[in-house]
Design a protein around this motif. Structure first.
Motif, PDB file in Angstrom:
ATOM      1  N   THR A   1     -10.234  26.035  44.029  1.00  0.00           N
ATOM      2  CA  THR A   1      -9.704  27.378  44.262  1.00  0.00           C
ATOM      3  C   THR A   1      -9.490  28.073  42.922  1.00  0.00           C
ATOM      4  O   THR A   1      -8.778  27.566  42.047  1.00  0.00           O
ATOM      5  CB  THR A   1      -8.371  27.294  45.027  1.00  0.00           C
ATOM      6  OG1 THR A   1      -8.574  26.562  46.240  1.00  0.00           O
ATOM      7  CG2 THR A   1      -7.842  28.675  45.348  1.00  0.00           C
ATOM      8  N   THR A   2     -10.109  29.248  42.759  1.00  0.00           N
ATOM      9  CA  THR A   2     -10.134  29.929  41.468  1.00  0.00           C
ATOM     10  C   THR A   2      -9.785  31.400  41.646  1.00  0.00           C
ATOM     11  O   THR A   2     -10.211  32.036  42.617  1.00  0.00           O
ATOM     12  CB  THR A   2     -11.531  29.806  40.817  1.00  0.00           C
ATOM     13  OG1 THR A   2     -11.909  28.432  40.773  1.00  0.00           O
ATOM     14  CG2 THR A   2     -11.549  30.381  39.415  1.00  0.00           C
ATOM     15  N   ARG A   3      -9.012  31.930  40.702  1.00  0.00           N
ATOM     16  CA  ARG A   3      -8.676  33.354  40.747  1.00  0.00           C
ATOM     17  C   ARG A   3      -9.947  34.188  40.663  1.00  0.00           C
ATOM     18  O   ARG A   3     -10.926  33.829  40.001  1.00  0.00           O
ATOM     19  CB  ARG A   3      -7.766  33.712  39.582  1.00  0.00           C
ATOM     20  CG  ARG A   3      -6.383  33.106  39.663  1.00  0.00           C
ATOM     21  CD  ARG A   3      -5.556  33.505  38.464  1.00  0.00           C
ATOM     22  NE  ARG A   3      -5.356  34.951  38.399  1.00  0.00           N
ATOM     23  CZ  ARG A   3      -4.722  35.545  37.389  1.00  0.00           C
ATOM     24  NH1 ARG A   3      -4.277  34.850  36.372  1.00  0.00           N
ATOM     25  NH2 ARG A   3      -4.567  36.853  37.395  1.00  0.00           N
ATOM     26  N   GLU A   4      -9.910  35.346  41.310  1.00  0.00           N
ATOM     27  CA  GLU A   4     -11.087  36.229  41.373  1.00  0.00           C
ATOM     28  C   GLU A   4     -11.577  36.604  39.985  1.00  0.00           C
ATOM     29  O   GLU A   4     -12.777  36.777  39.752  1.00  0.00           O
ATOM     30  CB  GLU A   4     -10.732  37.480  42.170  1.00  0.00           C
ATOM     31  CG  GLU A   4     -11.915  38.408  42.403  1.00  0.00           C
ATOM     32  CD  GLU A   4     -11.558  39.604  43.270  1.00  0.00           C
ATOM     33  OE1 GLU A   4     -12.391  40.526  43.364  1.00  0.00           O
ATOM     34  OE2 GLU A   4     -10.447  39.610  43.837  1.00  0.00           O
ATOM     35  N   LYS A   5     -10.652  36.697  39.031  1.00  0.00           N
ATOM     36  CA  LYS A   5     -10.990  37.056  37.660  1.00  0.00           C
ATOM     37  C   LYS A   5     -12.018  36.114  37.039  1.00  0.00           C
ATOM     38  O   LYS A   5     -12.813  36.522  36.187  1.00  0.00           O
ATOM     39  CB  LYS A   5      -9.706  37.054  36.826  1.00  0.00           C
ATOM     40  CG  LYS A   5      -9.890  37.218  35.334  1.00  0.00           C
ATOM     41  CD  LYS A   5      -8.543  37.147  34.629  1.00  0.00           C
ATOM     42  CE  LYS A   5      -8.699  37.220  33.119  1.00  0.00           C
ATOM     43  NZ  LYS A   5      -7.388  37.150  32.424  1.00  0.00           N
ATOM     44  N   PHE A   6     -12.019  34.836  37.498  1.00  0.00           N
ATOM     45  CA  PHE A   6     -12.901  33.835  36.904  1.00  0.00           C
ATOM     46  C   PHE A   6     -14.089  33.467  37.785  1.00  0.00           C
ATOM     47  O   PHE A   6     -14.938  32.684  37.363  1.00  0.00           O
ATOM     48  CB  PHE A   6     -12.090  32.579  36.560  1.00  0.00           C
ATOM     49  CG  PHE A   6     -11.076  32.803  35.474  1.00  0.00           C
ATOM     50  CD1 PHE A   6     -11.440  32.737  34.146  1.00  0.00           C
ATOM     51  CD2 PHE A   6      -9.765  33.118  35.795  1.00  0.00           C
ATOM     52  CE1 PHE A   6     -10.513  32.964  33.142  1.00  0.00           C
ATOM     53  CE2 PHE A   6      -8.817  33.347  34.806  1.00  0.00           C
ATOM     54  CZ  PHE A   6      -9.200  33.277  33.472  1.00  0.00           C
ATOM     55  N   VAL A   7     -14.143  33.984  38.989  1.00  0.00           N
ATOM     56  CA  VAL A   7     -15.249  33.659  39.895  1.00  0.00           C
ATOM     57  C   VAL A   7     -16.546  34.252  39.349  1.00  0.00           C
ATOM     58  O   VAL A   7     -16.616  35.439  39.012  1.00  0.00           O
ATOM     59  CB  VAL A   7     -14.973  34.194  41.309  1.00  0.00           C
ATOM     60  CG1 VAL A   7     -16.204  34.011  42.198  1.00  0.00           C
ATOM     61  CG2 VAL A   7     -13.780  33.472  41.926  1.00  0.00           C
ATOM     62  N   GLY A   8     -17.578  33.431  39.232  1.00  0.00           N
ATOM     63  CA  GLY A   8     -18.849  33.868  38.685  1.00  0.00           C
ATOM     64  C   GLY A   8     -18.845  33.989  37.171  1.00  0.00           C
ATOM     65  O   GLY A   8     -19.800  34.486  36.574  1.00  0.00           O
ATOM     66  N   HIS A   9     -17.791  33.508  36.546  1.00  0.00           N
ATOM     67  CA  HIS A   9     -17.618  33.658  35.106  1.00  0.00           C
ATOM     68  C   HIS A   9     -18.414  32.629  34.318  1.00  0.00           C
ATOM     69  O   HIS A   9     -18.775  32.843  33.167  1.00  0.00           O
ATOM     70  CB  HIS A   9     -16.125  33.538  34.789  1.00  0.00           C
ATOM     71  CG  HIS A   9     -15.712  34.051  33.450  1.00  0.00           C
ATOM     72  ND1 HIS A   9     -15.548  33.245  32.350  1.00  0.00           N
ATOM     73  CD2 HIS A   9     -15.420  35.314  33.029  1.00  0.00           C
ATOM     74  CE1 HIS A   9     -15.172  33.975  31.320  1.00  0.00           C
ATOM     75  NE2 HIS A   9     -15.086  35.238  31.699  1.00  0.00           N
ATOM     76  N   SER A  10     -18.681  31.486  34.952  1.00  0.00           N
ATOM     77  CA  SER A  10     -19.294  30.364  34.247  1.00  0.00           C
ATOM     78  C   SER A  10     -20.762  30.200  34.623  1.00  0.00           C
ATOM     79  O   SER A  10     -21.207  30.630  35.686  1.00  0.00           O
ATOM     80  CB  SER A  10     -18.529  29.078  34.594  1.00  0.00           C
ATOM     81  OG  SER A  10     -19.285  27.935  34.317  1.00  0.00           O
ATOM     82  N   LYS A  11     -21.508  29.529  33.763  1.00  0.00           N
ATOM     83  CA  LYS A  11     -22.899  29.184  34.052  1.00  0.00           C
ATOM     84  C   LYS A  11     -22.992  27.968  34.973  1.00  0.00           C
ATOM     85  O   LYS A  11     -24.075  27.622  35.436  1.00  0.00           O
ATOM     86  CB  LYS A  11     -23.636  28.852  32.749  1.00  0.00           C
ATOM     87  CG  LYS A  11     -23.660  29.963  31.724  1.00  0.00           C
ATOM     88  CD  LYS A  11     -24.316  29.476  30.432  1.00  0.00           C
ATOM     89  CE  LYS A  11     -24.284  30.533  29.361  1.00  0.00           C
ATOM     90  NZ  LYS A  11     -24.857  30.036  28.077  1.00  0.00           N
ATOM     91  N   TYR A  12     -21.844  27.333  35.226  1.00  0.00           N
ATOM     92  CA  TYR A  12     -21.824  26.054  35.931  1.00  0.00           C
ATOM     93  C   TYR A  12     -21.238  26.180  37.335  1.00  0.00           C
ATOM     94  O   TYR A  12     -20.679  25.234  37.864  1.00  0.00           O
ATOM     95  CB  TYR A  12     -21.031  25.045  35.089  1.00  0.00           C
ATOM     96  CG  TYR A  12     -21.252  23.590  35.424  1.00  0.00           C
ATOM     97  CD1 TYR A  12     -22.369  23.156  36.113  1.00  0.00           C
ATOM     98  CD2 TYR A  12     -20.318  22.635  35.035  1.00  0.00           C
ATOM     99  CE1 TYR A  12     -22.547  21.819  36.403  1.00  0.00           C
ATOM    100  CE2 TYR A  12     -20.496  21.292  35.318  1.00  0.00           C
ATOM    101  CZ  TYR A  12     -21.609  20.891  36.003  1.00  0.00           C
ATOM    102  OH  TYR A  12     -21.788  19.569  36.301  1.00  0.00           O
ATOM    103  N   GLY A  13     -21.333  27.362  37.944  1.00  0.00           N
ATOM    104  CA  GLY A  13     -20.911  27.551  39.326  1.00  0.00           C
ATOM    105  C   GLY A  13     -19.414  27.470  39.514  1.00  0.00           C
ATOM    106  O   GLY A  13     -18.616  27.727  38.603  1.00  0.00           O
TER     107      GLY A  13
END
Length: 601
Positions: free
Chosen positions: A315-327
């Motif tokens: 579970t991740t805050r919306e601010k970090f969703v899609g932030h990484s290259k690793y899904g």
């Protein structure tokens, strides 16, 4: 008349030179030990202590440990400003026993926190009766006796109650913590309604199949009864119907409500949310961690932040969703790193950084079998073989180990010596001026001489790697050279064969679906850390002598073990309604008392 500090010739006297010299020396020492923020630190002062533990983070998931696909600038900052351990080891490859060893400085088998079964190697229920025994002394209790204010924010997973739902005999507050905010169990995919259940997934399928089979019996009896083929008494049909309903109720009363029973948020002894709002719990945890630092900034304090990251359901805050290259997994890591940054920022703002020992680690290796729809939801263990749940392979037990104490430890130092998370216990006792218990075996070793560079070799000659109650492998660090041998007596069978993990199940087994090695597998970890090339008597002249040395060490080790009640026995790990924490009237449990306050992002 004042002569301006000069002699008759207009020059400073020798006494004045002495005063200037002492002032300059004092000022220099102040800058040396306190830094520019003016905080003065001496080696003998009791530092504040911040312990940061991730959940299921792979050793290869951090930039400072060789990963260039995930951004972890704040954890990397810790490594660059402190000491990084490259052969840091958990005492178990799953959370409950690993954390028990971390808290007590002892192998989990000594406290009864090692499982004899493959089903429940962790505590599965908040309503279980097992937990960290009250007679175990945690580092929190040691430091509490030394005047520290102690707090735990996040995951506990060491049990809650013994005989009734409110006795809280295993609660953090009974193990040396003055303050607790978090999850008494931990985070599971079951905590998110939209996720596939995680707890005992295969067993649940078997229970559904068994329920369907038993439920068919009264139906099969009803058909010939209504067709007048057989004179079957209604009483018989009623009995089988009741039995089917009772069987269904006996397991569905627990597994059918896992989110409500296990996903609970508490402050001290009070339940705040049941079930918890998993999308906001990390926000609440960060707020509490920052608040604890602010409350006790005049110290000394011990803050143990036990992250829910990076355990599924990620579970991740919306601010970090899609932030990484690793899904999703990478997003979750980067959110955790941001939280680490906020904690470090708070230490800086309160001018506590130079007077605070910070430690970062993970409870065990990455969970290779954690997957969904073809996506990897578990971590990467770098070049090391295996992962979470594999008692002997490096990938399950080799974890990050970073220490930062600016006024004491050299920045940027790297140590490639075998160390254990059990070492944290005597290390904290040493820096806090505490005395280790003399009535029990402490398996950890004080790391301060190694971290400071006063010695160059770890005090560990042998480290024993258990899978549950079963000894799978042993590490021998030769004192007269840099060689580290690893002897495997038992290894899990991967499925499919050669896959590197047990993808056919949620986790590898400790005692079934394993291979027993006689003679054992032997690896030179110092030259082959990936455990890819076992040596044999044919290509290693020392094979027999190494195995004999390790077997002698095993005998000595076993002589130090004393029987302890099995906290993870089948009885202790089943769900017990009378032990289930409940906000409200059981079984109608539910509440939400938490504020909806978000720390500044």
């Amino acid at each position: 008349m004042d002569d301006g500090g000069k002699n008759g010739n207009g020059q400073a006297s020798e006494d004045d030179f002495g005063i200037y010299k002492n002032c300059w020396l004092s000022l220099s020492l102040c800058y040396l030990f306190g830094g520019l923020n003016g905080t003065f630190v001496t080696r003998n002062a009791r530092p504040n202590i911040v312990l940061l533990m991730a959940d299921d983070l792979g050793v290869g998931d951090l930039c400072s440990y060789g990963n260039n696909t995930v951004s972890t600038p704040n954890i990397d900052r810790l490594a660059s400003e402190g000491v990084r351990l490259t052969q840091h080891l958990a005492a178990a490859s799953v959370g409950t026993p690993s954390r028990a060893a971390f808290l007590t400085g002892r192998y989990p088998i000594r406290s009864g926190m090692a499982s004899p079964s493959n089903l429940n190697r962790d505590l599965p229920w908040l309503g279980s009766s097992g937990g960290l025994p009250a007679n175990e002394t945690t580092f929190a209790k040691l430091l509490q006796h030394r005047g520290y204010r102690t707090g735990l924010i996040g995951k506990w997973h060491q049990g809650l109650s013994c005989a009734s739902r409110d006795d809280h005999c295993y609660h953090p507050l009974n193990h040396g913590f003055n303050y607790f905010y978090g999850l008494p169990l931990g985070l599971l995919s079951d905590c998110t309604a939209s996720e596939t259940p995680e707890l005992h997934r295969r067993l649940r399928v078997q229970l559904w199949v068994a329920t369907a089979a038993i439920g068919l019996v009264p139906l099969l009896l009803l058909v010939p009864k209504l067709a007048h083929w057989l004179a079957i008494p209604w009483k018989v049909i009623a009995i089988f119907t009741v039995l089917a309903l009772l069987f269904f109720a006996s397991w569905y009363s627990s597994y059918g409500f896992t989110r409500r029973w296990n996903c609970v948020l508490m402050r001290n002894h009070e339940i705040l949310q049941q079930p918890m709002r998993e999308d906001r719990v990390s926000t609440f945890m960060l707020k509490e961690a920052l608040s604890f630092i602010n409350r006790y900034k005049h110290g000394p304090f011990l803050l143990f932040v036990s992250f829910l990251h990076v355990h599924t359901p990620l579970t991740t805050r919306e601010k970090f969703v899609g932030h990484s290259k690793y899904g999703r997994y990478g997003d979750n890591i980067e959110e955790m790193d941001w939280m680490v940054g906020k904690i470090l920022e708070a230490l800086d703002q309160e001018r506590l950084a130079n007077h605070t020992l910070v430690y970062f680690t993970s409870d065990n290796g990455g969970h290779l079998e954690a997957q969904a729809s073809g996506a990897q939801l578990g971590g990467w263990n770098g070049l090391y073989k295996g992962g979470k749940g594999m008692g002997g392979w490096e990938g399950g037990i080799r974890v990050p180990g970073i220490f930062r104490w600016p006024a004491v430890l050299e920045a940027g130092k790297v140590i490639d010596e075998p160390t254990s998370q059990m070492d944290i216990y005597p290390t904290l006792a040493y820096v806090a001026g505490g005395i280790l218990p003399q009535d029990r075996v402490i398996d950890g070793r004080n790391l301060i001489p190694l971290l400071e560079g006063r010695v160059y070799h770890s005090d560990h000659e042998f480290l024993f790697h258990y899978c549950g109650c079963y000894l799978h492998s042993v590490r021998w660090h030769q004192k007269d050279c840099a060689t580290v041998w690893k002897v495997h007596y038992v290894t899990p069978k991967f499925s499919p064969e050669g896959a590197g993990a047990c993808y056919g199940s949620a986790m590898c087994s400790c005692s079934t679906d394993v291979t027993y090695h006689d003679p054992p597998l032997l690896f030179d970890i110092s030259r082959d850390p990936s455990e890819a090339r076992p040596v044999s008597p044919g290509n290693e002249a020392l094979f027999d002598s190494v195995v004999q040395k390790v077997e002698a060490a095993i005998q000595d080790h076993r002589q130090t073990l004393t029987p302890a009640p099995l906290q993870l026995s089948m009885f202790n790990t089943i769900w017990k309604p009378w032990l289930q924490p409940c906000c409200g009237t059981f079984p109608f449990c539910g509440c939400d008392k938490e504020d909806d306050i978000i720390p500044n992002a």
